[in-house]
Design a protein around this motif. Structure first.
Motif, PDB file in Angstrom:
ATOM      1  N   MET A 140     -34.922  19.225  56.994  1.00 37.45           N
ATOM      2  CA  MET A 140     -34.307  19.652  58.252  1.00 37.45           C
ATOM      3  C   MET A 140     -34.133  18.481  59.208  1.00 37.45           C
ATOM      4  O   MET A 140     -33.170  18.416  59.983  1.00 37.45           O
ATOM      5  N   ASP A 191     -33.582  15.204  58.345  1.00 40.05           N
ATOM      6  CA  ASP A 191     -32.418  14.401  57.948  1.00 40.05           C
ATOM      7  C   ASP A 191     -31.126  15.186  58.112  1.00 40.05           C
ATOM      8  O   ASP A 191     -30.077  14.598  58.387  1.00 40.05           O
ATOM      9  N   ASN A 192     -31.214  16.501  57.950  1.00 38.76           N
ATOM     10  CA  ASN A 192     -30.023  17.315  58.185  1.00 38.76           C
ATOM     11  C   ASN A 192     -29.629  17.277  59.663  1.00 38.76           C
ATOM     12  O   ASN A 192     -28.447  17.185  60.002  1.00 38.76           O
ATOM     13  N   LYS A 199     -27.904  14.035  60.283  1.00 41.67           N
ATOM     14  CA  LYS A 199     -26.551  14.024  59.711  1.00 41.67           C
ATOM     15  C   LYS A 199     -25.573  14.901  60.499  1.00 41.67           C
ATOM     16  O   LYS A 199     -24.404  14.579  60.653  1.00 41.67           O
ATOM     17  N   GLN A 200     -26.081  16.034  61.012  1.00 47.32           N
ATOM     18  CA  GLN A 200     -25.183  17.004  61.653  1.00 47.32           C
ATOM     19  C   GLN A 200     -24.918  16.679  63.123  1.00 47.32           C
ATOM     20  O   GLN A 200     -24.624  17.577  63.907  1.00 47.32           O
ATOM     21  N   GLY A 226     -30.420   8.637  51.442  1.00 42.80           N
ATOM     22  CA  GLY A 226     -29.171   8.835  52.176  1.00 42.80           C
ATOM     23  C   GLY A 226     -28.066   7.895  51.777  1.00 42.80           C
ATOM     24  O   GLY A 226     -27.094   7.725  52.513  1.00 42.80           O
ATOM     25  N   THR A 284     -23.380  12.160  52.429  1.00 44.74           N
ATOM     26  CA  THR A 284     -24.766  12.279  51.993  1.00 44.74           C
ATOM     27  C   THR A 284     -25.756  12.075  53.128  1.00 44.74           C
ATOM     28  O   THR A 284     -26.963  12.121  52.922  1.00 44.74           O
ATOM     29  N   ARG A 293     -30.058  16.810  50.888  1.00 42.21           N
ATOM     30  CA  ARG A 293     -28.956  15.988  50.400  1.00 42.21           C
ATOM     31  C   ARG A 293     -29.217  14.493  50.435  1.00 42.21           C
ATOM     32  O   ARG A 293     -28.647  13.770  49.625  1.00 42.21           O
ATOM     33  N   VAL A 294     -30.057  14.002  51.348  1.00 46.19           N
ATOM     34  CA  VAL A 294     -30.249  12.538  51.396  1.00 46.19           C
ATOM     35  C   VAL A 294     -30.964  12.007  50.154  1.00 46.19           C
ATOM     36  O   VAL A 294     -31.046  10.795  49.956  1.00 46.19           O
ATOM     37  N   LEU A 295     -31.493  12.926  49.324  1.00 47.04           N
ATOM     38  CA  LEU A 295     -32.143  12.461  48.099  1.00 47.04           C
ATOM     39  C   LEU A 295     -31.178  12.340  46.912  1.00 47.04           C
ATOM     40  O   LEU A 295     -31.577  11.943  45.830  1.00 47.04           O
ATOM     41  N   ARG A 296     -29.900  12.668  47.162  1.00 45.19           N
ATOM     42  CA  ARG A 296     -28.936  12.589  46.057  1.00 45.19           C
ATOM     43  C   ARG A 296     -28.869  11.187  45.475  1.00 45.19           C
ATOM     44  O   ARG A 296     -28.835  10.995  44.269  1.00 45.19           O
ATOM     45  N   GLU A 297     -28.793  10.214  46.361  1.00 46.13           N
ATOM     46  CA  GLU A 297     -28.732   8.827  45.895  1.00 46.13           C
ATOM     47  C   GLU A 297     -29.794   8.022  46.622  1.00 46.13           C
ATOM     48  O   GLU A 297     -29.780   7.941  47.850  1.00 46.13           O
ATOM     49  N   LEU A 319     -28.068  21.211  53.483  1.00 43.81           N
ATOM     50  CA  LEU A 319     -28.131  22.327  54.428  1.00 43.81           C
ATOM     51  C   LEU A 319     -26.880  22.309  55.311  1.00 43.81           C
ATOM     52  O   LEU A 319     -26.339  21.244  55.589  1.00 43.81           O
ATOM     53  N   SER A 343     -24.838  22.955  59.044  1.00 41.42           N
ATOM     54  CA  SER A 343     -25.199  22.454  60.379  1.00 41.42           C
ATOM     55  C   SER A 343     -26.135  23.427  61.098  1.00 41.42           C
ATOM     56  O   SER A 343     -26.946  23.020  61.911  1.00 41.42           O
TER      57      SER A 343
END
Lengths: 570, 570
Positions: free
Chosen positions: A152, A154-155, A158-159, A189, A195, B181-185, B549, B551
């Motif tokens: 949450m 990092d989301n 990002k948001q 990230g 991402t 999502r930040v763990l994707r890469e 996630l 927004s």
């Protein structure tokens, strides 16, 4: 403890041989009914909130709390959990009403070094396989709860980052219950705008998460939720703290923990009820099982035997100064677990540890190691609590070696000491220890007190622990730590207890130093608030919050047959 | 399904209102005794291996398998799980002996978009809170098992890399059950020599892990262990595969999964027994619950209602071609769930989805969307299985709109269609559908067959799925994918079924295209073996193996009261 190499059955064989009673039958003599339990199979249950509340409101006196701690251990441990479990059985052998309360194992170490964390021999809790693996899922719930905050956070960044979180001042790492060292330092990230925002990050072991401390110190769901909401997850660009509440994670995180907060009840091989709940490490967190389990267990028993991780410098000091203070509890007595092996390890001033070299009888080395035991005993006596030494006797120990220790305690330290053979014999191997503890409690004329006042200045609190418990000559604060102290004062975290994160391999902050190191300086690198738990953490060097696997990990030797029989786990 | 906004009680309220029976009473009519179960509370149990074995050996005929799939859904889903659960209740309303088998929810989506994955309204499985959270811990066990392989792999590399693993050819990511999502890469192993060897890495959702597929396809512990051992985790410097067995992870990983493989049994709001076990996503994995649950459930019932994720192009195709083939099973009938909402979504050719704009009655838009439903029906008829359309009727749907669909199915497609109101009414809302399915099964004269032969060349298998199911005109292979095919042939993976990873938003590989897209080319980016599961995965663009996630994540609106009442979860 490890599988036996001396003809005794292995822990696993002993466990398989026990005909356990249904957990409802085990707790029935305590006054708990089937309705008070949520079953997880036949042998494990969680205590319901209703039952906990009823116990809290009952006018029954709290039982005496006996804390089990240890001298500075070898890397294999000296049998503190074995002693805790065995001692609870010993009390019951004597016709007393006693319970054990221990920590839940972390999966991380299980796959690293062979040996479970559910006691051993004839003093273990069952079902040991489940307890050492997923058990009732508490550690997994904690991992999820921890990582939901990270997600949450990092989301949020990002948001749009409405809270103006400074991406290089995120305080909340990610967590995993696995000794996966490459996750210590990562970059997350990556991969472009969709991402999220790239930043440095790292994982810690779940047992080292503030979430674990929060769970272990929470009274009930409402208190848990409050604590979760207070957790500081980052600082914003103005340097103000951003909490779990600010990123709207409080409710969801608490939902994830709603069952994990309920204490687990199991049984020992002798049918003594035991709480196994919460599992913070004592070198990087406060190191004892949950207060909610202690609260319930004290109302259910006359003697609660509980365990604090590692030596008196780590788990026991934190138990006294943090757990007892925050939980309004005090120990009636302490037993320090010593072993001939550990005494020789200190007597030989050995580093790194060569366990094979400690097998041969060597009374002189034992003698040489006594100073380490003495220091731990003195540490504990400083709290105004009666102390009895428990010599956890291993099969190869000679009478001469054992007598060196017992005589020393009685004659030089003026305290009682007892051999414990609970690993090989179960409860009957600990009745001498139990009786000496009862006597110590009954004849005690001292008064328990904390080592320091919670509202003393932060550096003073740290210096008190460092000099009086660790034996340091002085404390130095790196410049970052000095800034931290200033910030903690500004934020109003100046009146809370301290958890120092330190190696368990030595009384000092240097793993290589055995015995009682003197003339050294403790260096504090960083101080941060565990605002949810209610203490400050002071980091020294040399403490890993995410251990790694050894070159020949225990996991590589584990196997399971088609019929479900496991091997290599214990 | 989400909380109702039209005066109906919410899913949570309905669930709280049900007076569930103890799970032992629920399964007793099936011939299961208390000894066959491992309890997790009063409402949930795992079936023991002994019981599964006994069922397998019994000479009772297998029940008929009815597969529930859907047309291309809106992002909210069209009620496939609701229909599956409701249909099992409907059969029991008719006096038949039916069971439901559905997938276990993943925590990831739970915190993203509001709404649970345990059905909804009067067609849900209980305890819905637990099922949507940690349940019996299967997902957590899978996450641990997955990450133990990662840990042992990087530990092997760090400890000397005896197997000569190419650090840039590691095939095994890390996993987490969280939409992070930040763990994707990521980059792992930073921090110098002691922390291991730095390399690029990434996390996938646990539901997307091969481990999930392995669990869902394993017969028993022995088969599970074999499959785990076969998993390809990396390639060495010579390009040869390195397996989980090579890094000695097989035993420990299987130990972590020894309970997760046991199917979970719960009950619906009407007391129909239901299996909830395993949860691969159908856009990135094979998308149906475990075979071991299906095996047991078929022996316990005359009708097994099971569900495949997303539309016929994803879950159902994989169920037929992968699951039925590997599990030696065939469906007796299929029901395609359609909704007025989804039909309008296709009729209006809408992207991105604006759900509010689909509320108003619009028979013409419904008419316009029928081509999407038709394509799914044709896809399924191609397998030689009778098809009945289930129109999941929502409160705002008009009779005129509904008649458009029912008339079309009967007159244009020549198949039966039934309204289903199981969300609002429970089992009685699905008896018409159930009766039509029974008739379809009894009058069926076609023979089930797979879409392609397993030993057809890899490109041909992919082209068959792409053109016959997705409606693509052609398939192109990126150069990496061509190399992959060559390698798969060399490694002997040329005779296994294919799992194509594709968006669920469209029959095509482009989420924006509604209805029945034509004249497009499917682009295959990468092909890799799921050697443990026993299939090849072909990746197209636009499929996330770790979602993020939104927004305004659902988690932000979740809360829990001191008495344990949760809100915002459903």
């Amino acid at each position: 403890m490890s599988p036996s190499e001396d003809g005794l059955p292995t822990d696993y064989e002993i466990a398989q041989d026990v005909d356990t009673d249904h957990i409802t039958e085990i707790v029935e003599p305590l006054g708990l009914a089937a309705d008070d339990l949520e079953l997880h199979g036949d042998d494990t249950a969680k205590l319901t909130y209703d039952a906990i509340e009823r116990l809290r409101e009952s006018d029954r006196d709290d039982g005496d709390v006996i804390l089990v701690t240890g001298m500075t251990p070898t890397p294999m441990g000296e049998g503190k959990t074995v002693t805790t479990v065995g001692l609870s059985q010993a009390f019951n052998q004597l016709g007393e009403n006693a319970l054990a309360a221990i920590r839940e194992p972390s999966l991380g170490p299980v796959f690293g070094v062979k040996g479970g964390a559910a006691g051993g021999g004839y003093s273990q809790v069952l079902p040991m396989e489940e307890i050492n693996l997923h058990f009732t899922g508490d550690l997994h719930a904690l991992t999820s709860a921890h990582n939901l905050i990270s997600t949450m956070l990092d989301n949020h960044i990002k948001q749009g980052n409405e809270l103006d979180i400074a991406v290089n001042r995120v305080q909340w790492p990610r967590a995993m219950d696995m000794n996966d060292r490459v996750l210590r330092e990562t970059v997350v990230g990556l991969g472009g705008e969709v991402t999220g925002v790239p930043r440095e990050d790292g994982f810690i072991l779940t047992a080292a998460s503030e979430m674990m401390a929060v769970l272990c110190l929470a009274d009930d769901l409402a208190d848990l939720k409050e604590r979760v909401g207070r957790i500081i997850v980052a600082y914003d660009e103005d340097g103000d703290p951003v909490t779990a509440d600010d990123i709207e994670a409080t409710g969801a995180v608490t939902i994830l923990l709603k069952d994990a907060l309920k204490p687990n009840i199991v049984q020992t091989v002798e049918g003594t009820p035991a709480f196994v709940h919460g599992g913070p490490f004592a070198n990087i967190a406060h190191g004892t099982n949950s207060l909610i389990a202690d609260d319930a267990a004290r109302k259910l028993s006359d003697y609660l035997i509980t365990e604090a991780g590692f030596g008196s410098d780590l788990g026991a000091e934190k138990f006294m100064d943090v757990v007892c203070r925050l939980g309004d509890m005090e120990p009636a007595a302490v037993t320090v677990v010593a072993s001939i092996r550990a005494l020789k390890y200190h007597g030989k001033d050995m580093w790194p540890a060569d366990l094979d070299a400690l097998d041969d009888p060597d009374p002189e080395a034992v003698e040489g190691g006594l100073e380490n035991l003495d220091a731990h005993v003195e540490n504990l006596r400083g709290f105004g609590v009666p102390v009895v030494v428990a010599l956890n006797r291993f099969p190869g120990d000679t009478d001469e070696e054992v007598d060196v220790v017992l005589d020393h305690c009685r004659e030089e330290l003026g305290i009682e000491a007892a051999e414990s053979t609970v690993f090989e014999e179960g409860g009957v191997g600990g009745t001498d220890l139990a009786e000496k503890l009862v006597t110590a409690i009954e004849t005690n004329d001292e008064t328990f007190d904390y080592l320091y006042e919670a509202d003393a200045p932060i550096p003073e609190k740290i210096e008190t622990i460092a000099t009086e418990i660790y034996g340091a000559e002085s404390v130095s604060f790196q410049s970052g730590a000095r800034d931290d102290i200033e910030r903690m004062n500004d934020l109003g975290f100046d009146d809370v207890p301290i958890v120092i994160s330190k190696t368990f391999h030595s009384l000092s902050d240097d793993a290589e130093k055995k015995g009682v190191p003197t003339g050294w300086e403790l260096e504090i690198q960083e101080i941060y608030p565990s605002a949810g738990a209610g203490f400050l953490v002071a980091l020294t060097s040399d403490v890993l919050t995410l251990p790694g696997l050894p070159s020949d990990p225990a996991a590589a030797d584990m196997d399971i047959d088609p019929d479900g029989t496991v091997s290599g786990l214990f």
